[in-house]
Design an enzyme around this catalytic site. Structure first.
Site, PDB file in Angstrom:
ATOM      1  N   ASP A  55       8.931  53.629  28.994  1.00  7.28           N
ATOM      2  CA  ASP A  55      10.244  53.917  29.578  1.00  7.28           C
ATOM      3  C   ASP A  55      11.329  52.935  29.142  1.00  7.28           C
ATOM      4  O   ASP A  55      12.304  52.747  29.841  1.00  7.28           O
ATOM      5  CB  ASP A  55      10.125  53.900  31.104  1.00  7.28           C
ATOM      6  CG  ASP A  55       9.592  52.557  31.607  1.00  7.28           C
ATOM      7  OD1 ASP A  55       9.306  51.677  30.766  1.00  7.28           O
ATOM      8  OD2 ASP A  55       9.464  52.388  32.829  1.00  7.28           O
ATOM      9  N   HIS A  58       8.455  49.235  29.888  1.00  4.52           N
ATOM     10  CA  HIS A  58       7.008  49.058  30.092  1.00  4.52           C
ATOM     11  C   HIS A  58       6.191  49.788  29.028  1.00  4.52           C
ATOM     12  O   HIS A  58       6.675  50.736  28.403  1.00  4.52           O
ATOM     13  CB  HIS A  58       6.629  49.579  31.483  1.00  4.52           C
ATOM     14  CG  HIS A  58       7.471  48.997  32.567  1.00  4.52           C
ATOM     15  ND1 HIS A  58       8.504  49.687  33.154  1.00  4.52           N
ATOM     16  CD2 HIS A  58       7.451  47.771  33.132  1.00  4.52           C
ATOM     17  CE1 HIS A  58       9.092  48.911  34.047  1.00  4.52           C
ATOM     18  NE2 HIS A  58       8.472  47.740  34.057  1.00  4.52           N
ATOM     19  N   SER A 101       6.142  43.791  36.941  1.00  7.57           N
ATOM     20  CA  SER A 101       5.780  45.196  36.706  1.00  7.57           C
ATOM     21  C   SER A 101       4.654  45.366  35.699  1.00  7.57           C
ATOM     22  O   SER A 101       3.998  46.401  35.682  1.00  7.57           O
ATOM     23  CB  SER A 101       7.004  45.972  36.209  1.00  7.57           C
ATOM     24  OG  SER A 101       7.516  45.368  35.045  1.00  7.57           O
TER      25      SER A 101
END
Ligand SMILES: *[C@@H]1O[C@H](CO)[C@@H](O)[C@H](O)[C@H]1NC(C)=O
Ligand SMILES: *[C@@H]1O[C@H](CO)[C@@H](O)[C@H](O)[C@H]1NC(C)=O
Ligand SMILES: *[C@@H]1O[C@H](CO)[C@@H](O)[C@H](O)[C@H]1NC(C)=O
Ligand SMILES: *[C@@H]1O[C@H](CO)[C@@H](O)[C@H](O)[C@H]1NC(C)=O
Length: 375
Positions: A348, A351, A40
């Site tokens: 969040d 990240h 991610s």
């Protein structure tokens, strides 16, 4: 006299050697494409294409709508693409509106290096592990040329054959292997013993790309996972295991253990792949510096997430940022972002924000234009 003259001669010879090697190396690199592998930290829409969109407010600060990134805006890989004058990378998995003329992104959120035997729903980790991303790259490399030879619009959407040898191959992966072990109740020490196997698989991946003609590699190490809410909150951590900045030291040591082995692997790869230029990029130090001196760098919050729900870190693993939930019979997205996402480091709980990504990029960017030179 004599010794002085000869040492003077030796000096000027040395300095002329240095000048000539400098001038041979001074030219800026030109990369016509980027092929990215990872998780991610660099997913520009792969997991969203395969398993459903990351919902609002992801993307709100820059794209104005969710853009497949687990972030309010751009990722480090986006800033890299911008600075090389290339378009943002289309995810290999996204069959809608993608344009691969200047590269492709094989990263998906939740990807580990190691092949998993569980589905996303069982473990929360992506099935597109590094070995699968390499299979996809091979398919892409091969089939893009077959399709491109049909001509017409395909020549504008797929890379030229030469791009594969001139491209920058970027990697940012490993974080999920460390956290997956930890989340599966292994001790940090147990997960640490898995590092050599992970690194060995990583080396195979780079060697595989090299055998397919890749020459320029840009390898991020893994970040200080012990500073991220989703890791800190998973198990209770002893007070004595926190460092003065609120990060969990044993987990950061685990990341450093991985990074130490990765750096060693890069040295070995430079020796075994004689035509490769491999840049090891220490994003750990940049990210940790940002956590430690967030205020000094213009940020207002460091460990506390911008988008989330409750708790010490504004993070709840069951109610994540952008998650759709049913409240009183109505579907809604959870996670109103904080007032100033550009003043937050963590987006969040997992990240980084776009502002943090920009900070990280700025610290590593100077080496980009030299990444085609062997060191
Ligand atoms: C998955 O299963 C294979 C075959 O049993 C095994 O070798 C491998 O270690 C397993 N992977 C993980 C991550 O457990
Ligand atoms: C693609 O793969 C086929 C066989 O699977 C091979 O014959 C062909 O040369 C490959 N093309 C490229 C561009 O690698
Ligand atoms: C794909 O992107 C390239 C570079 O931005 C552009 O020149 C080309 O026209 C695009 N192709 C299509 C079909 O949009
Ligand atoms: C980890 O341990 C906790 C508490 O003992 C247990 O509830 C959980 O099921 C375990 N998880 C795994 C993956 O074994």
């Amino acid at each position: 006299m004599k010794p002085i003259i000869s040492s003077f001669f030796a000096l000027s010879l040395l300095s002329s050697l240095a000048t000539s090697s400098l001038s041979a190396h001074a030219h800026q690199c030109h990369f016509p494409a980027i092929f990215n592998f990872g998780d991610s930290n660099s997913d520009t829409g792969g997991l969203s294409a395969a398993f459903g969109q990351a919902g609002p407010p992801h993307g709100a600060s820059f794209f104005g709508l969710p853009a497949g990134r687990y972030c309010d805006g751009r990722l480090v890989i986006d800033f890299i693409a911008e600075s090389l004058g290339l378009p943002y990378l289309s995810p290999f998995l996204d069959s809608v509106g993608s344009n691969f003329s200047h590269g492709a992104n094989f990263a998906t959120a939740g990807s580990p290096i190691r092949a998993l035997n569980t589905t996303l729903r069982q473990s929360g980790f992506s099935p597109f592990s590094l070995d699968v991303q390499l299979v996809q790259f091979y398919n892409f490399h091969n089939r893009s040329q077959t399709v491109r030879s049909r001509g017409g619009i395909y020549t504008t959407m797929l890379p030229e054959a030469d791009s594969f040898s001139q491209a920058l191959y970027t990697f940012d992966i490993g974080q999920n292997d460390l956290t997956a072990g930890y989340f599966a109740n292994k001790t940090v020490e147990q997960v640490g013993t898995e590092v050599p196997e992970l690194i060995s698989q990583f080396k195979k991946a780079v060697t595989n790309v090299y055998k397919q003609g890749g020459r320029y590699f840009w390898i991020h190490n893994t970040g200080p996972i012990g500073c991220l809410a989703y890791v800190i909150e998973w198990f209770p951590i002893k007070a004595s295991d926190f460092d003065p900045h609120g990060c969990a030291s044993p987990l950061n040591h685990l990341a450093q253990r991985f990074n130490h082995a990765l750096k060693q692997a890069v040295i070995e790869l430079r020796a075994s792949l004689p035509k490769a230029a491999i840049t090891y990029v220490d994003v750990y130090s940049v990210k940790y510096e940002l956590f430690v001196h967030a205020q000094g760098h213009g940020f207002k919050r460091s460990l506390v997430s911008c988008c989330g729900h409750g708790g010490k870190y504004n993070y709840n693993r069951n109610i994540g940022c952008g998650k759709k939930v049913i409240v009183k019979g109505k579907e809604m997205y959870i996670g109103k972002p904080c007032d100033e996402p550009d003043k937050a480091v963590v987006w969040d709980g997992v990240h980084f924000t776009q502002a943090a990504n920009k900070f990280i990029f700025d610290k590593i960017a100077t080496r980009l234009s030299m990444a085609c030179h062997r060191q």
